[in-house]
Design a protein around this motif. Structure first.
Motif, short mmCIF file in Angstrom:
data_model
loop_
_atom_site.label_atom_id
_atom_site.label_comp_id
_atom_site.label_asym_id
_atom_site.label_seq_id
_atom_site.Cartn_x
_atom_site.Cartn_y
_atom_site.Cartn_z
N LEU A 10 -75.88 -39.89 41.19
CA LEU A 10 -76.74 -39.39 40.13
C LEU A 10 -76.04 -39.49 38.77
CD1 LEU A 10 -78.09 -36.20 41.94
CD2 LEU A 10 -79.26 -38.40 41.64
N ASP A 11 -76.83 -39.43 37.71
CA ASP A 11 -76.31 -39.57 36.36
C ASP A 11 -76.17 -38.19 35.72
OD1 ASP A 11 -75.65 -40.22 33.79
OD2 ASP A 11 -77.31 -41.62 33.46
N PRO A 12 -74.96 -37.81 35.26
CA PRO A 12 -74.76 -36.48 34.67
C PRO A 12 -75.10 -36.42 33.18
CG PRO A 12 -72.69 -37.63 34.75
CD PRO A 12 -73.70 -38.56 35.38
N GLN A 59 -77.78 -36.13 31.30
CA GLN A 59 -78.68 -35.11 30.82
C GLN A 59 -78.03 -33.72 30.85
OE1 GLN A 59 -82.48 -35.08 32.75
NE2 GLN A 59 -83.38 -33.61 31.34
N ALA A 60 -77.28 -33.45 31.91
CA ALA A 60 -76.59 -32.16 32.01
C ALA A 60 -75.54 -32.02 30.91
CB ALA A 60 -75.94 -32.02 33.38
N LEU A 61 -74.81 -33.09 30.64
CA LEU A 61 -73.81 -33.06 29.56
C LEU A 61 -74.47 -32.82 28.22
CD1 LEU A 61 -71.53 -36.01 30.74
CD2 LEU A 61 -70.88 -33.60 30.66
N GLN A 62 -75.63 -33.42 28.01
CA GLN A 62 -76.34 -33.22 26.76
C GLN A 62 -76.78 -31.77 26.61
OE1 GLN A 62 -79.54 -36.06 26.65
NE2 GLN A 62 -78.21 -37.77 26.03
N LYS A 63 -77.28 -31.18 27.70
CA LYS A 63 -77.71 -29.78 27.66
C LYS A 63 -76.54 -28.86 27.29
CE LYS A 63 -81.52 -30.02 31.00
NZ LYS A 63 -82.00 -29.59 32.34
N ALA A 64 -75.36 -29.22 27.76
CA ALA A 64 -74.17 -28.41 27.49
C ALA A 64 -73.48 -28.81 26.19
CB ALA A 64 -73.19 -28.53 28.65
N MET A 117 -67.53 -31.53 38.00
CA MET A 117 -68.98 -31.57 38.17
C MET A 117 -69.51 -32.99 38.01
SD MET A 117 -70.52 -28.08 36.48
CE MET A 117 -69.21 -27.47 35.42
N VAL A 118 -68.96 -33.71 37.05
CA VAL A 118 -69.35 -35.12 36.86
C VAL A 118 -69.02 -35.91 38.12
CG1 VAL A 118 -68.84 -37.23 35.57
CG2 VAL A 118 -69.16 -35.06 34.35
N HIS A 119 -67.87 -35.62 38.73
CA HIS A 119 -67.47 -36.28 39.96
C HIS A 119 -68.49 -36.02 41.08
CE1 HIS A 119 -64.89 -37.95 43.05
NE2 HIS A 119 -64.90 -36.81 43.72
N ALA A 120 -69.04 -34.80 41.12
CA ALA A 120 -70.05 -34.46 42.13
C ALA A 120 -71.31 -35.29 41.91
CB ALA A 120 -70.38 -32.98 42.06
#
Length: 338
Positions: free
Chosen positions: A29-31, A33-38, A20-23
């Motif tokens: 785009l910067d992942p 925020q998504a990593l922080q949510k998870a 997903m980070v690769h996507a």
């Protein structure tokens, strides 16, 4: 935000998070925020053997789908905008059976992308949902294949409101370093380096009716990712399997232990799943005995004592007492319609 339960088992490979980070990187785009949510630290991505929980996988996937506006999470050359998979489910809601619904699912999925082709087939009493790679998925091959197959299985279970146990899983790619995770992902032995990817299950499940409507769909879509990251528990076909075994294999159903072993279940699981279906082993035994007795009384002239034995009773007296409780009449009166 709710913190993942300390008892949650981290069994999802970090490789799926890395995909997903690769996507994100591919889209510029910067992942973060998504990593922080998870609640996934960037350092974890550099540990090939790391694992995350199902809840973290759900959080990360939802954040990525929304931020990338791509429910395919970068697998395909063309994005699948938010709501695409909900549309696929909605198109299957009116199907008369699970088999028709899954065939629609595959056909409509193939309209969304031509990078993969999904097909449903049957052979030797088994149903097979196949995934054929039409365009090289490269680094996304494993994540895409696993996600699409598990999503299809989750949707099938939800539509029929039934746990559908797999009998086999074959995957086109080689076994990854985190191969031990696959015992959780598919719950059956997985064969790698196959000609194409597919999972298989008993074809009888295809006959199950669809038990969902638009209201149920709206509720499900609030946490649709649960269908992909967590197994479904209820088995709608179990009651029929038990009934069939009691009728056709009495030697394997003398008691709960024998019956559970024949069905490849533990006795505890057998009783629990029957309870979830609103049934009990004793009630099913009585039902099968009654059906057997009624059939023999109406179709043959065999003595009552012999019918009692064939229906599974130790003596004629207990059979007559049970039969009168079922029908309000003695076996002889029932036979002669008195």
């Amino acid at each position: 935000m709710t913190t993942p339960s300390p008892t949650s088992r981290a069994e999802t490979p970090i490789a799926f998070i890395a995909a997903m980070v690769h996507a994100y990187v591919q889209r510029g785009l910067d992942p973060e925020q998504a990593l922080q949510k998870a609640q996934i630290t960037p350092q974890l991505l550099s540990q090939p053997d790391a694992r995350v929980t199902a809840l973290q996988m759900e959080w990360m996937s939802e954040a990525a789908m929304r931020e990338l506006d791509d429910e395919a999470l970068g697998w395909f050359r063309r994005r699948l905008p938010w709501g695409s998979y909900g549309m696929l489910v909605r198109a299957s809601l009116t199907a008369p059976s699970l088999g028709v619904a899954l065939a629609r699912w595959c056909r409509h999925h193939n309209l969304l992308t031509d990078d993969i082709c999904l097909t449903l087939s049957t052979s030797n009493g088994q149903a097979h949902l196949e995934l054929h790679e039409a365009h090289n998925l490269k680094d996304m091959r494993e994540f895409c294949t696993v996600s699409v197959l598990r999503n299809a299985l989750g949707v099938a279970c939800w539509l029929a409101d039934s746990r559908i146990p797999l009998t086999a899983t074959q995957l086109q790619f080689s076994a990854p370093s985190h191969v031990d995770c696959y015992r959780v992902l598919f719950d059956v032995p997985v064969h790698f380096d196959a000609p194409h990817s597919q999972f298989s299950f008993e074809a009888g499940y295809l006959e199950l009716p669809i038990r969902r409507d638009e209201a149920a769909l709206q509720r499900m879509l609030q946490r649709a990712l649960l269908l992909m990251v967590r197994p479904y528990r209820r088995d709608r076909l179990l009651v029929e399997k038990v009934r069939q075994t009691l009728a056709e294999h009495p030697a394997h159903s003398r008691n709960a232990d024998d019956l559970a072993a024949w069905l490849n279940l533990s006795p505890r699981t057998l009783h629990r799943q029957l309870k979830e279906e609103g049934a009990s082993l004793q009630a099913l035994k009585d039902s099968v005995r009654r059906d057997t007795a009624v059939d023999l009384l109406l179709r043959t002239t065999r003595p009552i004592k012999q019918i009692a034995a064939e229906a599974g009773f130790q003596n004629e007296k207990s059979f007559m007492r049970a039969f009168k409780g079922w029908t309000g009449r003695t076996p002889e009166a029932f036979r002669h319609n008195v």
